[in-house]
Design an enzyme around this catalytic site. Structure first.
Site, short mmCIF file in Angstrom:
data_model
loop_
_atom_site.label_atom_id
_atom_site.label_comp_id
_atom_site.label_asym_id
_atom_site.label_seq_id
_atom_site.Cartn_x
_atom_site.Cartn_y
_atom_site.Cartn_z
N HIS A 87 0.84 -1.20 0.00
CA HIS A 87 0.00 0.00 0.00
C HIS A 87 0.88 1.25 0.00
CE1 HIS A 87 0.10 0.98 4.44
NE2 HIS A 87 0.19 -0.33 4.61
N ASP A 89 -0.46 4.30 0.56
CA ASP A 89 -1.02 5.34 1.44
C ASP A 89 -0.42 5.24 2.84
OD1 ASP A 89 -2.47 2.88 1.90
OD2 ASP A 89 -4.05 4.02 2.92
N ASP A 120 5.84 1.66 7.15
CA ASP A 120 4.43 1.27 6.90
C ASP A 120 3.85 2.16 5.81
OD1 ASP A 120 1.84 0.32 7.06
OD2 ASP A 120 1.43 1.18 9.02
N GLU A 154 -5.33 1.26 2.17
CA GLU A 154 -5.18 0.27 3.24
C GLU A 154 -5.44 0.89 4.60
OE1 GLU A 154 -3.75 -2.40 6.27
OE2 GLU A 154 -3.03 -0.38 5.91
N GLU A 155 -4.93 2.10 4.80
CA GLU A 155 -5.06 2.72 6.12
C GLU A 155 -6.48 3.22 6.40
OE1 GLU A 155 -2.84 2.21 8.15
OE2 GLU A 155 -0.83 2.39 7.32
N ASP A 181 4.17 -6.18 5.11
CA ASP A 181 3.53 -5.04 5.78
C ASP A 181 3.40 -5.32 7.27
OD1 ASP A 181 2.31 -2.54 5.95
OD2 ASP A 181 0.33 -3.32 5.50
N HIS A 429 2.56 4.55 12.52
CA HIS A 429 1.42 5.36 12.99
C HIS A 429 1.82 6.37 14.08
CE1 HIS A 429 -1.88 2.29 11.58
NE2 HIS A 429 -0.84 2.33 10.75
N1 BES Z 1 0.83 -2.59 8.35
C1 BES Z 1 -0.29 -2.37 9.21
C2 BES Z 1 -0.83 -3.63 9.84
C3 BES Z 1 0.16 -4.39 10.69
C4 BES Z 1 0.84 -3.76 11.70
C5 BES Z 1 0.37 -5.71 10.45
C6 BES Z 1 1.76 -4.45 12.45
C7 BES Z 1 1.26 -6.43 11.21
C8 BES Z 1 1.97 -5.78 12.21
C9 BES Z 1 -1.39 -1.70 8.41
O1 BES Z 1 -0.93 -0.66 7.59
C10 BES Z 1 -2.37 -1.08 9.34
O2 BES Z 1 -2.00 -0.19 10.07
N2 BES Z 1 -3.60 -1.52 9.29
C11 BES Z 1 -4.68 -0.90 9.99
C12 BES Z 1 -5.91 -1.50 9.38
C13 BES Z 1 -7.18 -0.76 9.50
C14 BES Z 1 -7.17 0.65 9.09
C15 BES Z 1 -8.28 -1.53 8.83
C16 BES Z 1 -4.61 -1.20 11.46
O3 BES Z 1 -4.17 -2.29 11.87
O4 BES Z 1 -4.98 -0.33 12.24
MN MN Z 2 0.72 -1.21 6.52
MN MN Z 3 -0.66 1.10 8.94
#
Ligand code: BES
Ligand code: MN
Ligand code: MN
Length: 456
Positions: A87, A89, A120, A154-155, A181, A429
């Site tokens: 992703h 974004d 990320d 994705e975010e 990711d 984040h």
């Molecule tokens: N890369 C992350 C998810 C992640 C973090 C996987 C750490 C494994 C280890 C992804 O970009 C993310 O932040 N996803 C969001 C998803 C949501 C907006 C649906 C999340 O987990 O908050």
């Molecule tokens: Mn991610």
């Molecule tokens: Mn993320």
């Protein structure tokens, strides 16, 4: 096995690959802010140019919100096909004053690049492109067929991707998918992720009186929306840290003994974790280890809350409105749609008649558990060993990636490799997000090595 010449080329082009990453990181592709949609487009076009330069047959695919980039390089229809997902974004960078260097002016310090999206997912995703760039340079072609799917939502929980996958099922068929990711277990201990938590995210808006009121003139006869919101939210958790919504745990698959033992064998250092977090004590559900609590048990968190007066000084007011953002991390086999029902019923049952309440579902993602008994998993093990000089450990992660289940259910892809080159203290984040330059390099090596291993 990956030819040495490819590994040498990756090494030789360290600087060039890094320069490309810095360019990518300069684009403020924040998916949740509509004011950044020109930047989102720039990032998508940046990715598209990279794919075309590599020789991919690639195009931008418009969606209702942010464009998807799809590209393919089919060398030999009888060879396996790998679908690479990433992703472009990023999350909003605020609070800006916490950043040592501005979030979209990447800064190199002490072996890291600091920028929003560094780990990320721009840095991690780019490793796959740079791996292919090195292979193409040395060999003139890739050792297997590659399809690339890169999204900009994705975010914000990938709202356009599901309909896109349904519509393009045939085009996207693949033997295996790889998603970088996640992260290593800790810096220097690479990992393969076999589980992710799911997510369900709500906004709760409460309206009381028509306008903000003098709290002396009207106090005592109208409900205060802030108090309504906080009282409802306070009831969502029990004192022991468990979630009080009736039925919430019904579908949770208990951790098995082997899994608990395996988790317990990972070298998690509680003291340095507390240090990193800046807290004196960790908290959570009794009877579960830290790692279990942060990756394999469900949670409920209030992500934001507002209402009334919070400016300088004091204002005697009863606010008309208040609200909160609330999310829950889910584990197999909890279903976001079912949890949504339970949450709505629970909140409604606690809402007095003297206010109006509105519950809006913002995001959801299914939890994931992936079988480890696939040839592709062993291929990833070997590739990671080549890239990082160490065999990976197996991990469940607490974050969510909506597309994973859709790859399985909509596309029918049997092997999904969840990899991660960053580290949990990269600050995804958070302010001062970073990516270790050495991990970028190791990730490129591992991504390249993966293409030479037997994925099926
Ligand atoms: N890369 C992350 C998810 C992640 C973090 C996987 C750490 C494994 C280890 C992804 O970009 C993310 O932040 N996803 C969001 C998803 C949501 C907006 C649906 C999340 O987990 O908050
Ligand atoms: Mn991610
Ligand atoms: Mn993320």
């Amino acid at each position: 096995m990956i030819p040495n010449a490819v590994l040498e080329t990756i090494n030789a082009h360290r600087q060039r690959y890094l320069d490309d990453l810095l360019d990518f990181l300069r684009i403020p592709s924040i998916s949740t802010y509509s004011q950044n949609s020109p930047d989102i487009r720039n990032a998508a076009e940046w990715v598209l140019r990279q794919l075309k330069r590599l020789g991919f047959h690639a195009s931008l695919r418009e969606t209702e919100r942010h464009p998807i980039i799809y590209g393919e390089m089919i060398n030999d229809p009888s060879a396996p096909t790998l679908l690479v997902y990433g992703h472009y974004d990023v999350q909003p960078p605020e609070p800006l004053e916490e950043w040592t260097s501005p979030p979209f002016q990447p800064s190199l310090r002490e072996g890291f690049v600091y920028a929003r999206g560094a780990t990320d997912d721009k840095g991690q995703f780019l490793t796959h492109l740079k791996a292919m760039e090195a292979i193409m340079e040395v060999e003139g072609k890739l050792p297997l067929n590659v399809k690339l799917l890169v999204e900009g939502e994705e975010e914000i929980a990938s709202p356009s991707l599901k309909p896109y996958l349904e519509k393009h099922r045939l085009e996207l068929g693949a033997d295996a998918a790889v998603i970088s990711d996640g992260s290593q277990f800790s810096s220097g201990i690479p990992a393969i992720t076999y589980g992710l938590r799911g997510l369900t995210y709500f906004q709760v808006d409460v309206t009381g009186p028509r306008i903000d009121l003098h709290s002396g003139v009207f106090g005592g006869i109208v409900a205060n929306p802030i108090q309504t919101v906080t009282q409802i939210l306070a009831r969502t958790k029990n004192e022991d840290g468990t979630i009080a919504i009736p039925g919430f745990y019904d579908d949770v698959i208990p951790l098995e003994e082997w899994e608990r033992n395996e988790m317990a064998s990972l070298p998690l250092d509680e003291e340095s974790l507390k240090d990193y977090l800046g807290v004196g004590e960790l908290t959570g559900e009794k009877g579960y280890s830290i790692l279990e609590r942060k990756t394999a048990r469900p949670t409920l968190d209030i992500n934001g809350i507002w209402g009334g007066f919070s400016g300088e000084g004091a204002k005697t007011v009863i606010p008309s409105r208040a609200g909160a953002k609330v999310s829950m991390r889910l584990v197999p086999n909890q279903k976001p749609a079912h949890i949504e029902r339970l949450f709505r019923d629970f909140v409604m049952s606690l809402t007095p008649k003297d206010v109006k309440i509105q519950i809006t579902t913002m995001h959801s993602a299914e939890p994931v558990l992936i079988g480890r008994d696939k040839p592709g998993i062993l291929a990833a093990e070997r590739a990671i060993e080549i890239g990082f000089g160490k065999r990976p450990v197996y991990l469940r992660e607490g974050g969510s990636i909506p597309v994973v289940n859709w790859f399985k259910e909509t596309l029918g892809i049997q092997t999904i490799l969840l990899l991660g080159w960053g580290s949990p203290d990269d600050g995804a984040h958070s302010p001062n997000e970073r990516f270790r330059l050495e991990d970028f390099q190791r990730g490129i090596r591992a991504a390249a090595a993966l293409m030479y291993e037997n994925l099926i």
